[in-house]
Scaffold this active site. Sequence first.
Site, PDB file in Angstrom:
ATOM      1  N   TYR A  86       0.845  -1.205   0.000  1.00 27.67           N
ATOM      2  CA  TYR A  86       0.000   0.000   0.000  1.00 27.67           C
ATOM      3  C   TYR A  86       0.881   1.256   0.000  1.00 27.67           C
ATOM      4  O   TYR A  86       0.647   2.200  -0.765  1.00 27.67           O
ATOM      5  CB  TYR A  86      -0.886  -0.059   1.245  1.00 27.67           C
ATOM      6  N   LYS A 111       1.065   4.087  -2.835  1.00 33.57           N
ATOM      7  CA  LYS A 111       0.726   5.479  -2.525  1.00 33.57           C
ATOM      8  C   LYS A 111       1.887   6.420  -2.843  1.00 33.57           C
ATOM      9  O   LYS A 111       1.673   7.571  -3.235  1.00 33.57           O
ATOM     10  CB  LYS A 111       0.297   5.602  -1.059  1.00 33.57           C
TER      11      LYS A 111
END
Length: 298
Positions: free
Chosen positions: A163, A167
Site C-alpha cells: 500500500y 501510494k
Amino acid sequence: MGYLDGMSVAVTGAGRGIGRAVAMECARLGAGVVVADYGVAMDGKDPDSDVANAVVEEIKGEGGNAVAVADTVTTMAGGARIVQTAVDTFGRVDGVVCVAGILRERMLFNMSEDEWDPVIETHLKGTFTVFRAAAPIFREQKSGTMIGFTSGAYAGSVAQANYSAAKGGIVSLCRSAAVGMYKYGVTANCIAPVAKSRMSGQVPMELQMGEPEDVAPMVAWLVGPAARNVTGQVYLVNGGHIGVYNQPEEVRGMDKDGRWTMDEISARFEEVGQERMGMIDRLDAMAQAAASGTKPNA
Ligand SMILES: NC(=O)c1ccc[n+]([C@@H]2O[C@H](COP(=O)([O-])OP(=O)(O)OC[C@H]3O[C@@H](n4cnc5c(N)ncnc54)[C@H](O)[C@@H]3O)[C@@H](O)[C@H]2O)c1
C-alpha cells in the site's frame, strides 16, 4: 450558480467512503458525475454493481446528475470506459478523481505476490488507467484536473509495504502529470485523507479522524475554476485540518573533487548524515504501548 456548473467529473471508488462523499459534493455543486466503483470487499474481491448504482440513485434523489460505471480501474479498458462515459453522458470531462483502493496487509517478510500485485494494480495502475484516458482529452481542450489519492502511509508503513509503495507511486505519478501537462493548462494534485471509513477502521492506533464529507470540499475546490494554478501538491485533509506537504529535495550534501573512497565516506559521513524518520520514533512508542496493553496516540 454552482461552483462546478457545466463541468463533468469522474470519481473512482465513488460507491463508498471518501469517493462517495466527493461524488455527492461535486454533484451538489453542479457537476455531472461518473460514479465509478467496482463494488468490491476491502481486499478487492467479490465485485457488486449495486454499490455504484446506489450512489447514482442518491445523487439523483437530491436533484443531481450522475451515471454509474461498475467497472474495475485496474484495466486500460476500465479506465477508458470511466472517462468515455463522462464524455458520452455529459459531453465533456473536466476532472478525474482517483479514490478507488483496497488493502491487503502483511509484514514484508510474509507478503505474497497475491498481496502485492492487486494492491499496486488497484491504487497505482488504477490511477494511471484513468489519468491516461483523460490526458489526451485534457491536452486537446487545454484544461482539466487530475487528482490522485495518496496516504500519510506513503512515507512508510510497518505492515503495508504494498500500500505504501502504491501510494508513493501515486505521488510521483501526480507530480509527473503536473509537470508533463503543465504547458497544456492541466493540473494534477494528491490528497492524503484521514477519515472514518471501513478502510481506516484497520489503523492500529488512536487517530483523530474526520468524516469522508470533510475531505470532499477540498477535492471539489481543486477541480473547479479557482484552483487552475494549483498543481504538483499533496494536501492532507483530516476533519477541520488542511495541510500541504513539502516538496522532496536534497537538504544537504558533501563534496570533493572526484570519486569518494569508502574510507573517506566513513571518515566524513556525519557531514551528510541522515534525516530523522519520525515513524521510527513512533515504533518505539507503539512497542511501549503494546507492552502496557494500550493504543498509542498518533
Ligand atoms: N480512510 C482513510 O482514513 C484513508 C487514509 C489514507 C488514504 N485513504 C485512501 O482514500 C481512498 C478512499 O478510501 P476509503 O477509506 O473511502 O475506502 P473505502 O474502502 O470505503 O472505499 C474504496 C472504494 O474503492 C472501490 N474499489 C476498490 N477496488 C476497485 C477497483 N478495482 N475498481 C473500482 N473501484 C474499486 C471499493 O469498491 C470501495 O467502494 C483510498 O485510496 C484510500 O487508500 C483513506
